[in-house]
Design an enzyme around this catalytic site. Structure first.
Site, mmCIF file in Angstrom:
data_model
loop_
_atom_site.group_PDB
_atom_site.id
_atom_site.type_symbol
_atom_site.label_atom_id
_atom_site.label_comp_id
_atom_site.label_asym_id
_atom_site.label_seq_id
_atom_site.Cartn_x
_atom_site.Cartn_y
_atom_site.Cartn_z
ATOM 1 N N CYS A 294 53.633 -11.741 80.851
ATOM 2 C CA CYS A 294 52.571 -11.069 81.608
ATOM 3 C C CYS A 294 51.192 -11.602 81.219
ATOM 4 O O CYS A 294 50.190 -11.196 81.792
ATOM 5 C CB CYS A 294 52.614 -9.564 81.378
ATOM 6 S SG CYS A 294 54.247 -8.871 81.556
ATOM 7 N N CYS B 297 43.995 -4.366 80.726
ATOM 8 C CA CYS B 297 43.793 -4.729 79.313
ATOM 9 C C CYS B 297 43.494 -3.482 78.486
ATOM 10 O O CYS B 297 43.948 -3.358 77.345
ATOM 11 C CB CYS B 297 42.633 -5.711 79.174
ATOM 12 S SG CYS B 297 42.914 -7.266 80.022
#
Lengths: 126, 413
Positions: free
Chosen positions: A37, A106
């Site tokens: 990812c 994030c």
């Protein structure tokens, strides 16, 4: 990708990079994400006998905002109790770093890393 | 000579106009502003003469007759015209088209559009080195296949396909062959008199010419027919209407002529620079070249720095302008489809950087780049949990990572 100054500052001067002894009973380790990812965060906390986080270290594979998110949370975690640490939400991180929408994941990863580290510590100290 | 930053190493994206090209273009932006289609006065005649001179320069560079070249707005338009124009003209013969998974989006998205209107498309996988296996290609050709489209030189990994052999196969099977040569001119010999290609797309701005102009080669013997995309005044023998941009066309002609002239001296120089860059980067551990190193243009180097994420590396090396195959540099959040088609795993695709050097690249710039990469890759590896695992002897590729799907769920909350 136009990053905020805060992201760039953390990226260029990351805080608390490193590794704690994962076999130490006082240390909780969280590793989240996957290389496929594009992000992997390893976050470690060292918890004192009084239940307060004494130290936090990270290593992150990922983009600038992933590195900045993990660097920021290591700063925030120090001095917090585990309960207080649990309260850190991804949106707090995203707001502090002014992450663009495409980089919100994030901050989610950083929140997950905190939870994983706490879970690991608790599992060790049942 | 002092080094000027940032250093441009992204010439596969676009190039600077060569000053010698610009000089030839300038009069057509100022004094010689006539419309090349104006037949009744000297302004028009002068512009037309300039356009025809440029057509001859392009034709001579690629080894065809000038009557086989038509002007377009760029390689994307040329590819659209070639694929849609030929598919629609020949659809009575069959509705099957073939291309390769590593083609440029101009080809892949045009193929998707043709699928939408009833054509069937086979997307072939290249081999691990990026090259096409001719036997697999031959096996994909059916009795109703009318068109094959392949790029001469890949834009990401710089590999050179065997266009001559593929052309022979297409001719044998009666399949129209389109070649996307946007990245080929000035990098490899393009000689249409020696290869069986029916349609070929060109771009000016990849070869030190201006943006906004390209050309399409349309073979006359045997004749290839196309339905036009843009209708209007019947310019370019009806293939592409619209007033010709004289200055850009002059620039493309000049740029192509220069590229061919300079190839014999320029290619060895570029190859030496590229090989120096490669040697400098391969001093580090866990560095992988993407795509075949032999069948590759001298201008390209595509490298994966394992255990370092591409976007953060790009941030660290902002003094040099390069491209990355990392998801984070694209809107799609998927890593490079070209590297994925080579069978590269996601980690390596995320960690890739494309260096593409140019006529203006100096040895000093390459030295600076090597040093910068060595410093920054080491710094980011110190930050990388994957590098730590690798150092500890853990097999990162086969490690049981948490399911990707879980992360997605969290994002949706």
């Amino acid at each position: 990708m136009a990053y905020s100054n805060k992201v760039v500052e953390h990226y260029e001067n990351p805080r608390n990079v490193g590794t704690l002894d994962k076999n130490d009973a006082h240390v909780g380790t969280g590793m989240v994400g996957a290389p496929a990812c594009g992000d992997v965060m390893k976050l470690q906390i060292k918890v004192g006998d009084n239940g307060v986080i004494e130290d936090a270290k990270f290593k992150t594979y990922g983009c600038g905002s992933a590195i900045a998110s993990s660097s920021l949370v290591t700063e925030w975690l120090k001095g917090k109790t585990l309960d207080e640490a649990q309260q850190i939400k991804n949106m707090d991180i995203a707001e502090e770093l002014e992450l663009p929408p495409v980089k919100i994941h994030c901050s989610v990863l950083a929140e997950d890393a905190i939870k994983a580290a706490i879970d690991d510590y608790k599992a060790k100290n049942k | 000579m002092t080094l000027k930053l940032p250093i441009y190493l992204d010439s596969a994206a676009t190039t600077k106009i060569d000053p010698r090209v610009l000089e030839q273009m300038m009069p057509y932006l100022t004094e010689e502003y006539g419309n090349p289609a104006s037949r009744s006065h000297s302004f028009g005649w002068t512009a037309e003469a300039a356009v025809e001179k440029a057509r001859k320069q392009v034709a001579d560079t690629v080894g065809c007759d000038e009557k086989e070249i038509i002007w377009t707005s760029g390689a994307t338009e040329s590819i659209n015209l070639a694929l849609k124009g030929a598919a629609q003209f020949y659809q009575e013969k069959g509705k099957h088209l073939i291309t390769i998974k590593t083609e440029h989006k101009a080809t892949l998205d045009t193929m998707r559009e043709l699928e939408r209107i009833g054509f069937e498309v086979t997307y072939l996988n290249p081999e691990e080195n990026g090259l096409i296996d001719l036997n697999k290609l031959a096996a994909a050709i059916r009795s109703d296949t009318i068109l094959l489209s392949v790029m001469f030189v890949n834009n990401e990994i710089g590999v050179i396909q065997d266009i001559s052999a593929i052309g022979k196969l297409c001719r044998e099977k009666g399949v129209i062959f389109h070649v996307d040569a946007a990245q080929a001119v000035g990098k490899v010999d393009v000689n249409l008199s020696e290869i069986s290609v029916d349609l070929m797309s060109f771009s000016a701005h990849k070869v030190y010419g201006p943006k906004g102009v390209g050309a399409l080669y349309i073979r006359r013997k045997p004749r290839v027919r196309l339905l036009p995309l843009i209708h209007g005044g019947g310019h370019e023998r009806g293939f592409r209407s619209g007033t010709l941009p004289t200055h850009q066309i002059v620039g493309m002609g000049a740029a192509f002529e220069l590229a061919k002239q300079e190839m014999p001296t320029e290619l060895p120089r570029l190859r030496a620079l590229r090989d120096k860059l490669l040697a400098g980067l391969q001093n580090m551990e866990e560095v992988y070249v993407n795509g075949d190193l032999e069948q590759r243009v001298a201008q390209n180097l595509n490298i994966s720095f394992n255990y370092v994420e591409g976007e953060s590396l790009m941030m660290a090396i902002k003094d040099i302008a390069v491209s990355s195959g990392s998801a984070c540099t694209s809107a799609s959040l998927e890593p490079s489809y070209v590297l994925r088609a080579l069978g590269r795993n996601d980690e390596l695709a995320h960690s890739s950087i494309r260096f593409s050097i140019s006529r203006f690249t100096t040895e000093q710039e390459i030295d600076y780049t090597i040093k910068l990469l060595q410093d920054k890759v080491s710094k980011l590896r110190e930050l990388s949990p994957l590098w730590e695992m690798y150092q500890d002897g853990i097999d990162v590729a086969n490690f049981q990572w948490a399911e990707h799907g879980n992360q997605r769920d969290v994002i949706l909350h």
